[in-house]
Design a protein around this motif. Structure first.
Motif, mmCIF file in Angstrom:
data_model
loop_
_atom_site.group_PDB
_atom_site.id
_atom_site.type_symbol
_atom_site.label_atom_id
_atom_site.label_comp_id
_atom_site.label_asym_id
_atom_site.label_seq_id
_atom_site.Cartn_x
_atom_site.Cartn_y
_atom_site.Cartn_z
ATOM 1 N N ASP A 1 60.989 10.204 83.118
ATOM 2 C CA ASP A 1 61.028 9.423 84.356
ATOM 3 C C ASP A 1 61.699 8.064 84.153
ATOM 4 N N TRP A 2 61.482 7.460 82.999
ATOM 5 C CA TRP A 2 62.108 6.168 82.683
ATOM 6 C C TRP A 2 63.626 6.307 82.665
ATOM 7 N N SER B 1 64.933 6.536 86.234
ATOM 8 C CA SER B 1 64.909 5.246 86.926
ATOM 9 C C SER B 1 66.056 4.348 86.483
ATOM 10 N N GLU C 1 58.964 -1.055 89.818
ATOM 11 C CA GLU C 1 59.068 0.398 89.614
ATOM 12 C C GLU C 1 58.835 0.750 88.150
#
Length: 266
Positions: free
Chosen positions: A60-61, A64, A97
């Motif tokens: 997920d990092w 992003s 985020e």
């Protein structure tokens, strides 16, 4: 995953485990330091999570960062190099985020700082350098100690924790020497791994935390919750109960460390 990209979680799996099911019982703590030679404070900070959680976090990092065209997140470089002409709301939203991803996947945070002027004063009195008590090893060793205390309090096996620190930290080799002499026989067997933050995304989360804590402590070491920097408050889940252990070595604490460790006087 892109061809040739280093998978830290897979590396840990191969090194430590024989069965995939064993991963649910394993934790890894990733750390990074935040220091500039012209400043007066060094800090080491990071997070602990299960190997499975770090795998999901890394995926997920990466997504992003990719959405913003950023290959590697370094908090010190973010304002100056990465964001270009981003408006302030977009900049803050992106940092929030990333903090949200850290909250989602990590279990606890650790951060320990050292006052460089105080360390130099104590080193003038005690043989800190000769006994491997450089600033970085002191903070890194305290992070490991904090992880072990957290394990005791939460019922985790301390022997099943893997420790990883960003490669290239000054005096990192002296950490190994400190651990070899530790009074805890289990800790003497700990061999921290050295990893590259450009390839191992959990270290980028550690860098984010270390930078924000250091930024705060340079302004106010012990702020009220309402006075902490918003970026740090998000990382530490303020005003909710902070899931973090943090501290700073000043002159008194450093001298106490030297005495307890039987560091000789000069």
């Amino acid at each position: 995953m892109e061809r040739g990209e280093y998978d830290a979680s897979e590396d840990i799996r191969r090194a430590l485990f024989r069965r995939l099911d064993d991963l649910m019982f394993a934790h890894t703590a990733y750390f990074d330091d935040s220091v500039k030679k012209e400043t007066e404070q060094l800090l080491v900070g990071g997070y602990i999570a299960t190997v499975r959680e770090w795998e999901a976090f890394s995926a997920d990092w990466r997504i992003s960062l990719a959405r913003k065209g950023i290959k590697q997140f370094k908090r010190a470089n973010f304002n100056a190099h990465d964001i270009g002409d981003w408006p302030e709301p977009e900049r803050d939203h992106f940092l929030a985020e990333l903090a949200g991803l850290i909250h989602q996947y990590t279990k606890h945070a650790f951060g320990y700082a050292i006052s460089m002027p105080d360390w130099r004063r104590v080193n003038e009195k005690y043989q800190l350098v000769e006994k491997n008590y450089y600033p970085y090893p002191i903070c890194a060793r305290t992070c490991i100690k904090g992880v072990r205390e957290w394990c005791d309090e939460n019922g985790y096996d301390k022997a099943q924790i893997n420790y990883a620190f960003d490669a290239g930290s000054e005096h990192a080799d002296h950490l190994i020497e400190l651990l070899k002499r530790d009074i805890d026989p289990v800790l003497r067997t700990v061999v921290p791994r050295s990893v590259d933050s450009a390839e191992v995304r959990p270290v980028q989360a550690a860098d984010y935390l270390a930078w924000e804590i250091r930024h705060q402590t340079l302004k106010d070491i012990n702020p009220l919750p309402t006075e902490a920097y918003p970026t740090l408050a998000r990382l530490l889940r303020i005003p909710e109960r902070s899931r973090a252990r943090a501290g700073i070595y000043d002159f008194a604490r450093l001298e106490d460390l030297a005495i307890k460790a039987s560091v000789p006087l000069r």
